[in-house]
Design an enzyme around this catalytic site. Sequence first.
Site, PDB file in Angstrom:
ATOM      1  N   ALA A 146     -20.484  15.643  65.806  1.00 49.49           N
ATOM      2  CA  ALA A 146     -20.732  17.083  65.896  1.00 49.49           C
ATOM      3  C   ALA A 146     -19.522  17.821  66.448  1.00 49.49           C
ATOM      4  CB  ALA A 146     -21.959  17.348  66.764  1.00 49.49           C
ATOM      5  N   TYR A 147     -18.880  17.230  67.453  1.00 49.60           N
ATOM      6  CA  TYR A 147     -17.701  17.854  68.056  1.00 49.60           C
ATOM      7  C   TYR A 147     -16.561  17.938  67.046  1.00 49.60           C
ATOM      8  CZ  TYR A 147     -13.596  18.324  71.069  1.00 49.60           C
ATOM      9  OH  TYR A 147     -12.416  18.734  71.646  1.00 49.60           O
ATOM     10  N   VAL A 148     -16.277  16.830  66.384  1.00 48.47           N
ATOM     11  CA  VAL A 148     -15.177  16.797  65.425  1.00 48.47           C
ATOM     12  C   VAL A 148     -15.433  17.770  64.282  1.00 48.47           C
ATOM     13  CG1 VAL A 148     -14.061  15.353  63.675  1.00 48.47           C
ATOM     14  CG2 VAL A 148     -14.417  14.473  65.993  1.00 48.47           C
TER      15      VAL A 148
END
Length: 218
Positions: free
Chosen positions: A131-133
């Site tokens: 999700a962060y990437v």
Amino acid sequence: MSRIAIVGGHGKIARLLIPLLVDGGHVPVALIRNPDHTAELETAGAEVTLLDIESSDTDDFARAFEGADAVVFAAGGGADGNIERKKTVDLGGSLKSIDGATRAGVSRFVQISAMGVDEPLADDTEDTWVAYVEAKRDADVALRDSSLDWTIVRPGGLTDDPGTGSITLAEKVDRGQIPRADVAALIATVLPDRSTYGKQWEVIGGPTPIPEAIAAAT
């Protein structure tokens, strides 16, 4: 003298950036959610504007950017494993900042991203990291596709070590770490530098003084 709006104004890099901007004759405007942080940031030399990234809309961002000469997007959803906040802060906050800056007529925009977010992820990558990437990757795509005078800074692993004033900077660099203080110094240096417009760089600690590293990369 110029006014620099910092989204995520109480983040670790932002708090290191503020005194550098003050020393450079700029007026940092820290955009923060929690009013309890106001006194600390004002003592450091910043003006403070309250802005909740997740509950505010694009018009709120545009109003917060009025009178600014540049925007720095330094916000992040935190390391608590909350996948939804990666979407609402790291991505949503960036998208609203881009649109808000455009509406407010602020053309200069510097975004702190992360190294390697364009690279494929392994099948067993943790959902939070995915999700962060994806959030950072899509935010960078949106900024590159905008009409703004953008620079994207993609640091390696961040540390709280003292800054050295020297880095390794290029479109792609080997994996490594970098003190947050050096990321802040890099941002303060690129903000007024027109040669950095439209540039996306990865950065880690290294042997080259920041001005020389920028000159070699532009």
